[in-house]
Design a protein around this motif. Sequence first.
Motif, PDB file in Angstrom:
ATOM      1  N   VAL A 185       0.840  -1.203   0.000  1.00  0.00           N
ATOM      2  CA  VAL A 185       0.000   0.000   0.000  1.00  0.00           C
ATOM      3  C   VAL A 185       0.871   1.247   0.000  1.00  0.00           C
ATOM      4  O   VAL A 185       0.623   2.208  -0.738  1.00  0.00           O
ATOM      5  CB  VAL A 185      -0.950  -0.016   1.209  1.00  0.00           C
ATOM      6  CG1 VAL A 185      -1.617   1.345   1.389  1.00  0.00           C
ATOM      7  CG2 VAL A 185      -2.010  -1.092   1.037  1.00  0.00           C
ATOM      8  N   TYR A 186       1.921   1.242   0.809  1.00  0.00           N
ATOM      9  CA  TYR A 186       2.848   2.371   0.804  1.00  0.00           C
ATOM     10  C   TYR A 186       3.523   2.516  -0.561  1.00  0.00           C
ATOM     11  O   TYR A 186       3.720   3.623  -1.059  1.00  0.00           O
ATOM     12  CB  TYR A 186       3.915   2.190   1.887  1.00  0.00           C
ATOM     13  CG  TYR A 186       3.390   2.271   3.298  1.00  0.00           C
ATOM     14  CD1 TYR A 186       2.514   3.280   3.675  1.00  0.00           C
ATOM     15  CD2 TYR A 186       3.758   1.331   4.259  1.00  0.00           C
ATOM     16  CE1 TYR A 186       2.029   3.350   4.969  1.00  0.00           C
ATOM     17  CE2 TYR A 186       3.275   1.399   5.558  1.00  0.00           C
ATOM     18  CZ  TYR A 186       2.411   2.412   5.900  1.00  0.00           C
ATOM     19  OH  TYR A 186       1.926   2.483   7.167  1.00  0.00           O
ATOM     20  N   THR A 187       3.886   1.382  -1.146  1.00  0.00           N
ATOM     21  CA  THR A 187       4.571   1.421  -2.439  1.00  0.00           C
ATOM     22  C   THR A 187       3.721   2.105  -3.493  1.00  0.00           C
ATOM     23  O   THR A 187       4.187   2.981  -4.233  1.00  0.00           O
ATOM     24  CB  THR A 187       4.924  -0.008  -2.894  1.00  0.00           C
ATOM     25  OG1 THR A 187       5.768  -0.618  -1.919  1.00  0.00           O
ATOM     26  CG2 THR A 187       5.621   0.005  -4.232  1.00  0.00           C
ATOM     27  N   ALA A 243       2.481   9.386  -5.851  1.00  0.00           N
ATOM     28  CA  ALA A 243       2.808  10.721  -5.337  1.00  0.00           C
ATOM     29  C   ALA A 243       4.059  11.266  -6.015  1.00  0.00           C
ATOM     30  O   ALA A 243       4.137  12.451  -6.359  1.00  0.00           O
ATOM     31  CB  ALA A 243       2.999  10.667  -3.824  1.00  0.00           C
ATOM     32  N   GLY A 244       5.052  10.411  -6.217  1.00  0.00           N
ATOM     33  CA  GLY A 244       6.261  10.859  -6.893  1.00  0.00           C
ATOM     34  C   GLY A 244       6.005  11.261  -8.327  1.00  0.00           C
ATOM     35  O   GLY A 244       6.564  12.241  -8.828  1.00  0.00           O
ATOM     36  N   ILE A 292       2.366  18.474  -9.825  1.00  0.00           N
ATOM     37  CA  ILE A 292       0.976  18.863  -9.589  1.00  0.00           C
ATOM     38  C   ILE A 292       0.744  19.107  -8.106  1.00  0.00           C
ATOM     39  O   ILE A 292       0.043  20.056  -7.719  1.00  0.00           O
ATOM     40  CB  ILE A 292       0.022  17.776 -10.109  1.00  0.00           C
ATOM     41  CG1 ILE A 292       0.211  17.588 -11.614  1.00  0.00           C
ATOM     42  CG2 ILE A 292      -1.423  18.120  -9.797  1.00  0.00           C
ATOM     43  CD1 ILE A 292      -0.643  16.483 -12.207  1.00  0.00           C
ATOM     44  N   LEU A 293       1.329  18.260  -7.252  1.00  0.00           N
ATOM     45  CA  LEU A 293       1.161  18.446  -5.806  1.00  0.00           C
ATOM     46  C   LEU A 293       1.704  19.797  -5.355  1.00  0.00           C
ATOM     47  O   LEU A 293       1.102  20.475  -4.510  1.00  0.00           O
ATOM     48  CB  LEU A 293       1.865  17.315  -5.053  1.00  0.00           C
ATOM     49  CG  LEU A 293       1.260  15.923  -5.167  1.00  0.00           C
ATOM     50  CD1 LEU A 293       2.159  14.895  -4.487  1.00  0.00           C
ATOM     51  CD2 LEU A 293      -0.133  15.899  -4.558  1.00  0.00           C
ATOM     52  N   ILE A 294       2.841  20.185  -5.913  1.00  0.00           N
ATOM     53  CA  ILE A 294       3.425  21.475  -5.527  1.00  0.00           C
ATOM     54  C   ILE A 294       2.532  22.623  -5.960  1.00  0.00           C
ATOM     55  O   ILE A 294       2.283  23.574  -5.195  1.00  0.00           O
ATOM     56  CB  ILE A 294       4.830  21.617  -6.138  1.00  0.00           C
ATOM     57  CG1 ILE A 294       5.776  20.576  -5.530  1.00  0.00           C
ATOM     58  CG2 ILE A 294       5.377  23.024  -5.899  1.00  0.00           C
ATOM     59  CD1 ILE A 294       7.147  20.565  -6.160  1.00  0.00           C
ATOM     60  N   ILE A 295       2.018  22.556  -7.183  1.00  0.00           N
ATOM     61  CA  ILE A 295       1.146  23.630  -7.686  1.00  0.00           C
ATOM     62  C   ILE A 295      -0.109  23.741  -6.843  1.00  0.00           C
ATOM     63  O   ILE A 295      -0.526  24.834  -6.434  1.00  0.00           O
ATOM     64  CB  ILE A 295       0.791  23.376  -9.161  1.00  0.00           C
ATOM     65  CG1 ILE A 295       2.048  23.515 -10.036  1.00  0.00           C
ATOM     66  CG2 ILE A 295      -0.286  24.350  -9.633  1.00  0.00           C
ATOM     67  CD1 ILE A 295       1.817  23.155 -11.489  1.00  0.00           C
ATOM     68  N   ILE A 302      -7.833   8.095  -6.934  1.00  0.00           N
ATOM     69  CA  ILE A 302      -8.680   6.943  -7.280  1.00  0.00           C
ATOM     70  C   ILE A 302      -7.830   5.793  -7.788  1.00  0.00           C
ATOM     71  O   ILE A 302      -8.100   4.620  -7.487  1.00  0.00           O
ATOM     72  CB  ILE A 302      -9.738   7.366  -8.312  1.00  0.00           C
ATOM     73  CG1 ILE A 302     -10.749   8.301  -7.649  1.00  0.00           C
ATOM     74  CG2 ILE A 302     -10.435   6.153  -8.918  1.00  0.00           C
ATOM     75  CD1 ILE A 302     -11.787   8.852  -8.590  1.00  0.00           C
ATOM     76  N   ARG A 303      -6.785   6.083  -8.545  1.00  0.00           N
ATOM     77  CA  ARG A 303      -5.897   5.026  -9.023  1.00  0.00           C
ATOM     78  C   ARG A 303      -5.263   4.294  -7.835  1.00  0.00           C
ATOM     79  O   ARG A 303      -5.154   3.066  -7.838  1.00  0.00           O
ATOM     80  CB  ARG A 303      -4.820   5.611  -9.931  1.00  0.00           C
ATOM     81  CG  ARG A 303      -3.872   4.547 -10.491  1.00  0.00           C
ATOM     82  CD  ARG A 303      -2.817   5.137 -11.391  1.00  0.00           C
ATOM     83  NE  ARG A 303      -3.375   5.635 -12.638  1.00  0.00           N
ATOM     84  CZ  ARG A 303      -3.433   6.900 -12.997  1.00  0.00           C
ATOM     85  NH1 ARG A 303      -2.950   7.826 -12.202  1.00  0.00           N
ATOM     86  NH2 ARG A 303      -3.966   7.252 -14.144  1.00  0.00           N
ATOM     87  N   THR A 304      -4.844   5.037  -6.827  1.00  0.00           N
ATOM     88  CA  THR A 304      -4.246   4.421  -5.644  1.00  0.00           C
ATOM     89  C   THR A 304      -5.248   3.539  -4.913  1.00  0.00           C
ATOM     90  O   THR A 304      -4.949   2.405  -4.538  1.00  0.00           O
ATOM     91  CB  THR A 304      -3.711   5.506  -4.690  1.00  0.00           C
ATOM     92  OG1 THR A 304      -2.755   6.304  -5.381  1.00  0.00           O
ATOM     93  CG2 THR A 304      -3.069   4.887  -3.468  1.00  0.00           C
ATOM     94  N   LEU A 305      -6.465   4.053  -4.721  1.00  0.00           N
ATOM     95  CA  LEU A 305      -7.467   3.318  -3.957  1.00  0.00           C
ATOM     96  C   LEU A 305      -7.943   2.078  -4.702  1.00  0.00           C
ATOM     97  O   LEU A 305      -8.054   0.997  -4.119  1.00  0.00           O
ATOM     98  CB  LEU A 305      -8.651   4.241  -3.647  1.00  0.00           C
ATOM     99  CG  LEU A 305      -8.336   5.454  -2.762  1.00  0.00           C
ATOM    100  CD1 LEU A 305      -9.559   6.344  -2.606  1.00  0.00           C
ATOM    101  CD2 LEU A 305      -7.827   4.998  -1.406  1.00  0.00           C
ATOM    102  N   VAL A 306      -8.209   2.220  -5.992  1.00  0.00           N
ATOM    103  CA  VAL A 306      -8.697   1.084  -6.773  1.00  0.00           C
ATOM    104  C   VAL A 306      -7.638  -0.017  -6.844  1.00  0.00           C
ATOM    105  O   VAL A 306      -7.921  -1.200  -6.617  1.00  0.00           O
ATOM    106  CB  VAL A 306      -9.093   1.546  -8.192  1.00  0.00           C
ATOM    107  CG1 VAL A 306      -9.310   0.350  -9.109  1.00  0.00           C
ATOM    108  CG2 VAL A 306     -10.355   2.388  -8.136  1.00  0.00           C
TER     109      VAL A 306
END
Length: 487
Positions: free
Chosen positions: A351-353, A359-360, A365-368, A390-394
């Motif tokens: 899950v962390y992976t 996120a990487g 986009i996260l910075i903006i 959603i990609r992470t959760l699915v």
Amino acid sequence: MGSGHSHASTGHSEPTAEAIAARRKANRILAAVLVPLTLLTLAGMAMLWPSGSKEGISLASPYSAAPGVTFDTGKIQSVVEESCMQGSTAAGPSPDATGQPAPESSECMFAFTQPDQGGSPVKVVINPEVAKSHGVRPGDQIRYLNLSNAQGAAASQGSPAYIFVDFVRTLPIVMLALLYALVVIAVARWRGLRALLGLVGAYFVLASFMLPALVEGKPPLLLALVGSTVIMIGVLYFAHGFSARTSTALLGTMFGLGITALLAAWATDAANLAGVGSHDATTLINTSANISISGVILCGLIISGLGVLNDVTITQSSAVWELYELAPGTSARKLFSSAMRIGRDHIASTVYTIAFAYAGAALPILIIVMLYNRPLGDTLTSAELSEEVIRTLVGSVGLVLAIPVTTLIAVLVVKATGIRTAGAPVGADGTAPVNPDDVGDTGALAAAVASTRSRRAALEDAAPDEAESGASPGAPETRRGRRADRG
């Protein structure tokens, strides 16, 4: 006690006819499930195979040049900063990135570049974005636009004749690829080589089947399921060989793919994932009426989890077999519980992976979004981040559910294919089997395995002396042997 898949010493007894028959029966059961699924998948692939026609597609390549314009490469000799007017060969300032004339007092970066095809060095103007973010240095290989022979003479318009396009990254990428292949093959040997070849085959399916089919407007959900299943069948069997372990992992992978596909289809519609705000999505929308951005996103949600899903299923399948080889007398319930303890650790780390991998990839986009100072809830559900969330959760739900299913299938198969010897629960070499449920963690399990193997080796070394003295093999080390001595 011996096992049909054991890699232990030759002191183990040979499989009995009954055990071999049970193993073949279990393999036939797996084949009865997998062969029809494979044939159905191949039939679906044949039905969905793209025609290759690009009729109705209007997309101008940014790398297509006008008559007289070429894309050249060269090596930078020196870098200077001068007035932007120096970049033109006629009166008038050079245009900036927006196409507007730059102020006369502005400074631009220029790179004197030696063309690879030979000739005198040329003066290439560097884009302001590149000059500010990374810059260029002598020795860099670059690709630039050559306007010197363009119709209408670019010089007459007061524009630079040579414009930076991109860096040439062939050498570092090839070096990294070779290093990666060398490391994989050195550590994993032939299996690593087969995995690399399987990866090439997977990209072939993606590039020759899935992407063209999406362009032609094929059903995205069915396309993603068929393409992903074909990739997993090829990758698993090619890398790990044809065995009950691999077939078990494949069944678990197919289950995880099905769950992921259903969740992705629901989430894409419920969350209205339409690619709004993406420059690439806008380009595709204007390219062809057959391309569905939601369908492309749906396929992406399914494909993105293939690697991790394959990882957890093959690991769980192998874990069940290894645990069973250590303790062939373990009941199915205890074997499932032991393997799931490994699976839970795998779930947590995986899950962390997935989360950090996405996120990487979305860091700019996260910075903006962070600089907008929006509330956290609005940020995570925004058009910019909702697809990644959603990609992470699915993907996580699919792989988490695949672990217990794969473990259950592996336990059922391994109990059907296991080799048992008659008698008490004492091995043929006089050692008692290790019970995985008596071991608290994988480190202790490894220590127990090492201890058992050392004891087994010591008994084998002592066997000739015992035979000469008339004692049964392993007598001094077992309760039965001590009884024989006392008798």
